[in-house]
Design a protein around this motif. Structure first.
Motif, mmCIF file in Angstrom:
data_model
loop_
_atom_site.group_PDB
_atom_site.id
_atom_site.type_symbol
_atom_site.label_atom_id
_atom_site.label_comp_id
_atom_site.label_asym_id
_atom_site.label_seq_id
_atom_site.Cartn_x
_atom_site.Cartn_y
_atom_site.Cartn_z
ATOM 1 N N GLY A 32 0.798 -1.225 0.000
ATOM 2 C CA GLY A 32 0.000 0.000 0.000
ATOM 3 C C GLY A 32 0.829 1.271 0.000
ATOM 4 N N LEU A 33 1.914 1.272 0.777
ATOM 5 C CA LEU A 33 2.719 2.483 0.903
ATOM 6 C C LEU A 33 3.382 2.863 -0.426
ATOM 7 C CD1 LEU A 33 3.045 4.131 3.508
ATOM 8 C CD2 LEU A 33 5.289 3.121 3.761
ATOM 9 N N PRO A 34 4.148 1.948 -1.041
ATOM 10 C CA PRO A 34 4.750 2.310 -2.330
ATOM 11 C C PRO A 34 3.697 2.627 -3.386
ATOM 12 C CG PRO A 34 5.643 0.226 -1.529
ATOM 13 C CD PRO A 34 4.540 0.600 -0.611
ATOM 14 N N ALA A 35 2.602 1.884 -3.374
ATOM 15 C CA ALA A 35 1.557 2.138 -4.371
ATOM 16 C C ALA A 35 1.026 3.559 -4.226
ATOM 17 C CB ALA A 35 0.427 1.124 -4.227
ATOM 18 N N GLY A 36 0.778 3.968 -2.975
ATOM 19 C CA GLY A 36 0.279 5.323 -2.733
ATOM 20 C C GLY A 36 1.290 6.377 -3.159
ATOM 21 N N VAL A 37 2.575 6.118 -2.862
ATOM 22 C CA VAL A 37 3.619 7.078 -3.234
ATOM 23 C C VAL A 37 3.697 7.224 -4.749
ATOM 24 C CG1 VAL A 37 6.107 7.508 -3.238
ATOM 25 C CG2 VAL A 37 4.992 6.699 -1.156
ATOM 26 N N ILE A 38 3.723 6.070 -5.442
ATOM 27 C CA ILE A 38 3.838 6.119 -6.899
ATOM 28 C C ILE A 38 2.617 6.816 -7.504
ATOM 29 C CG2 ILE A 38 3.995 4.723 -8.996
ATOM 30 C CD1 ILE A 38 5.500 2.644 -7.324
ATOM 31 N N ALA A 39 1.434 6.489 -6.980
ATOM 32 C CA ALA A 39 0.219 7.119 -7.497
ATOM 33 C C ALA A 39 0.295 8.633 -7.347
ATOM 34 C CB ALA A 39 -1.007 6.573 -6.774
ATOM 35 N N ALA A 40 0.806 9.095 -6.209
ATOM 36 C CA ALA A 40 0.879 10.539 -5.981
ATOM 37 C C ALA A 40 1.897 11.184 -6.915
ATOM 38 C CB ALA A 40 1.253 10.825 -4.524
ATOM 39 N N VAL A 41 3.044 10.515 -7.083
ATOM 40 C CA VAL A 41 4.085 11.087 -7.940
ATOM 41 C C VAL A 41 3.606 11.150 -9.391
ATOM 42 C CG1 VAL A 41 6.409 10.733 -8.843
ATOM 43 C CG2 VAL A 41 5.964 10.432 -6.397
ATOM 44 N N TYR A 42 2.885 10.112 -9.823
ATOM 45 C CA TYR A 42 2.342 10.110 -11.187
ATOM 46 C C TYR A 42 0.852 10.422 -11.167
ATOM 47 C CZ TYR A 42 6.786 7.983 -12.261
ATOM 48 O OH TYR A 42 8.120 7.751 -12.384
ATOM 49 N N ARG A 43 0.496 11.444 -10.442
ATOM 50 C CA ARG A 43 -0.914 11.782 -10.277
ATOM 51 C C ARG A 43 -1.603 12.006 -11.618
ATOM 52 N NH1 ARG A 43 -0.827 17.596 -7.810
ATOM 53 N NH2 ARG A 43 1.296 16.980 -8.205
#
Ligand SMILES: Nc1ncnc2c1ncn2[C@@H]1O[C@H](COP(=O)(O)OP(=O)(O)OP(=O)(O)O)[C@@H](O)[C@H]1O
Ligand code: SF4
Ligand SMILES: [Mg+2]
Lengths: 326, 335
Positions: free
Chosen positions: B114-125
């Motif tokens: 969940g953590l990396p997924a959330g980070v990646i999603a935010a970076v590639y919003r």
């Protein structure tokens, strides 16, 4: 060769309500060891043009320029990796809000040494020594203890000193200071400005000082560029600019200075900088200009030659005898 | 910090009393007589019945039963199971490692994904990954766990035959409990294949139990990251010439973690509730299954004591989260 040379820089943001040109055909020249002041009211694109130079604008910004070189390197063609080798090292920047510009989760020591870690081969203890040395340079008392402090434990002035220490950590050739004192108390403002000009003399770096305070300009800078609504409207050495402003906007800014006001009341320029949707067709200053006529309102003014301060105006003021108005 | 922890410990007292009352009342409100349930279809003679009534203290007035229970609790005595006659405390701690192991694996799974997924999603919003992840998270959050578990079992255990359907370890392995954690005990036993078998048994239950926390963590991480990424200090970090991985993964994430840690802490409560279902589906011999069985048997002491201990665990977890929170956020630590 100029340290920083920018020709015809434009920055356009794509916004929800259409494209918005925040910087429009701006030229910047800074020599090594020179202090250039960029002045202008809020929203005149001072920060955006410098952030474009640093490559720090968000992806919504489209940057175009005929030339954009730092120390002979073309900033436009740079890969992300190559740019990261320059910014924070040879070209660095400090920001308007010291309190929010430092990361609340890391100590000041960590944040200063991080720049060294990125750009130098110094080992851990050398980095720490250098951080202490930097903190002494920027006038932070008791550096070895302050290294362990978090930003919220320091005052705004102290945090701005930390920011400066961070920015000069790798001995930059050019430092961009974006309104470094706006958020600070008046007494602290003078200290920080003294610090910056002192460091500039000591290290011989170029310094771009963004401000909207003409008083600060008079005291510190060698050359001044005046920006209005995204355009550079005038560019002169400080003494000449104060003596013979050529652009009506510059002249109005100077008239707004307290020392020059003939009445007791502070003179201000009536009206506001045009925003995204109320840009006039001709000269952008025409709605507020006392000399404006029909031509000003319909035809964008040319840029005058250097002896007339490169003023972007149809009817420049104080034209020296024998100069041809463009 | 120490004062803060002590203050928090004091707030445990009213919560503790509240939970004691609720757990005592809850099981007695349910219809059904424990003695009859215990006797099952064979039935019970009147004398035997009276004998049990006295033994369990049902002849006493309710307040007296509660008083006896409360004084017992305060002395660390939770009573004995009606059914097994074993001490509730002992039974709880025999089974607790199984639940703890499952919950830990589930939370590790949900954080690691969940953590990396959330980070990646935010970076590639706004990009494809972000949209895909956020819709998946919404589905994960609103999906019935029971259905999800069955689906996984059908695909991975049934069709593909990759994972076992129930239990903690294959039947051919047998060794003593040392720690109660199957992953550790199987390693200690030194039996070939035992550890792998334990891992295989853990995979599906952990995924099932971790799905909701995973969705919650991914969404929370994304929104916290989005907020942090527009902060001035992120621009400062980039102005130093730091790599994007360092800017996003250290400067931004460290700040974004503050709200995320809270969410992880809060999902522990949900996790224990989810454990009851998950353990039942996968016949996982943990607290959840034990509680469900005991409720059906109207095993009063087990249900009361079990609920109390579960509440205690949740409170301890929450305290740990608060301490962690202080360690990550220096502004709180200094208070
Ligand atoms: N990311 C962005 N997206 C859209 N518009 C922006 C963005 N950043 C800045 N602008 C707009 O660009 C214009 C110029 O902004 P800029 O920050 O350069 O002004 P400034 O001269 O630095 O003013 P100040 O003295 O207030 O700092 C403003 O109208 C601002 O609203
Ligand atoms: S072009 Fe006309 S309106 Fe614009 S500054 Fe010059 S005189 Fe004023
Ligand atoms: Mg600005």
């Amino acid at each position: 060769m100029s340290l920083l040379k920018i020709r015809n820089l434009s920055v356009e943001f794509s916004t929800a309500s259409g494209p918005f040109r925040a910087v429009d055909q701006v030229d910047v020249d800074v020599e090594a060891g020179e202090i250039l002041a960029i002045v202008g009211e809020s929203g005149s694109g001072k920060s955006v043009s410098m952030l474009a130079t640093m490559g720090l604008l968000p992806w919504t910004a489209t940057i175009t320029a005929d030339e954009m070189s730092f120390d002979g390197q073309d900033l436009r063609e740079l890969s992300g990796r190559a740019r990261r080798r320059i910014i924070g090292k040879d070209l660095s920047m400090i920001f308007q809000e010291p309190m929010s510009s430092l990361n609340p989760c890391f100590t000041t020591g960590f944040q200063i040494t991080e720049a060294l870690r990125q750009h130098t081969d110094l080992n851990r203890s050398q980095r720490k020594d250098r951080a202490v040395e930097l903190m002494e340079m920027v006038g932070i008392p008791d550096p070895s203890r302050r290294l362990k402090a978090f930003p919220h434990q320091l005052s705004g002035g102290m945090n701005q000193r930390v920011m400066i220490a961070m920015a000069i950590a790798c001995r930059p050739r050019l430092l961009i200071a974006d309104e470094p004192t706006t958020a600070l108390d008046v007494t602290i403002q003078a200290q920080i400005l003294d610090l910056l000009t002192g460091l500039q003399k000591e290290t011989g770096m170029g310094l771009i000082l963004i401000t909207h305070d003409m008083g600060v300009v008079a005291e510190t800078a060698e050359r001044v560029a005046v920006q209005y609504a995204g355009q550079k409207v005038e560019d002169q050495p400080v003494a000449d600019l104060f003596a013979t402003p050529h652009h009506p906007y510059t002249s109005a800014l100077l008239a707004a200075l307290p020392e020059r006001a003939t009445e007791r009341r502070l003179a201000t320029i009536p009206g506001v900088v045009p925003g995204q949707h109320d840009r006039p067709e001709g000269c952008l200053f025409s709605p507020r200009c006392q000399y404006a006529d029909e031509r000003c309102r319909t035809v964008p003014p040319p840029v005058q030659p250097a002896p007339i301060g490169r003023a972007r105006c149809h009817y420049p003021l104080n034209v020296p005898a024998g100069e041809e108005v463009a | 910090m120490l004062r803060y922890v002590l203050a928090r410990l004091l707030t445990f007292i009213p919560t503790f009393i509240g939970v004691t009352i609720v757990s005592f009342g809850f099981i007695r409100v349910l219809p059904g007589d424990p003695i009859i349930v215990m006797a099952g279809e064979r039935g019970l003679s009147e004398e035997r019945y009276q004998e049990y009534v006295e033994r369990f203290g049902f002849d006493q007035p309710l307040w007296k039963q509660f008083w006896d229970y409360l004084t017992g609790v305060l002395q660390g005595d939770l009573g004995q199971s009606f059914v097994t006659n074993r001490n509730v405390w002992d039974e709880f701690f025999t089974l607790f490692p199984a639940t703890l192991e499952l919950s830990l694996c589930a939370i590790i799974f949900s954080v690691l994904v969940g953590l990396p997924a959330g980070v990646i999603a935010a970076v590639y919003r706004g990009k494809f990954f972000d949209r895909a992840l956020m819709s998946t998270a919404l589905v994960g959050y609103s999906m019935p766990i029971f259905w999800w578990a069955l689906l996984l079992i059908i695909v991975f255990s049934g069709n593909l035959g990759w994972t076992p359907v129930s239990g903690r370890i294959g039947l051919m392995y047998f060794f003593d409990d040392v720690t109660g954690f199957m992953l550790i005990d199987s390693l200690i036993s030194g039996q070939e294949g035992a550890f792998w078998s334990a891992v295989q048994h853990l995979i599906l239950p952990s995924i099932v139990l971790g799905t909701i926390p995973l969705a919650v963590i991914a969404r929370q991480t994304r929104s916290a990251m989005l907020e942090v990424l527009s902060e001035d200090y992120i621009r400062t970090a980039r102005a130093k010439g730091l790599r994007p991985a360092r800017v996003n993964g250290l400067h931004a994430l460290r700040n974004a973690l503050i709200p995320v840690i809270t969410v992880i802490g809060l999902s522990v409560g949900t996790l224990l509730a989810g454990a009851i279902l998950t353990e039942t589906i996968f016949s996982w011999p943990g607290i959840g299954k034990w509680m469900v069985d005991s409720i059906f048997r109207r095993d009063y002491p087990v249900v009361q004591g079990g609920l109390l201990l579960i509440a205690l665990m949740v409170m301890i977890v929450n305290l740990t989260v608060d301490i962690l929170y202080g360690l990550i956020n220096p502004k709180i630590r200094k208070r």
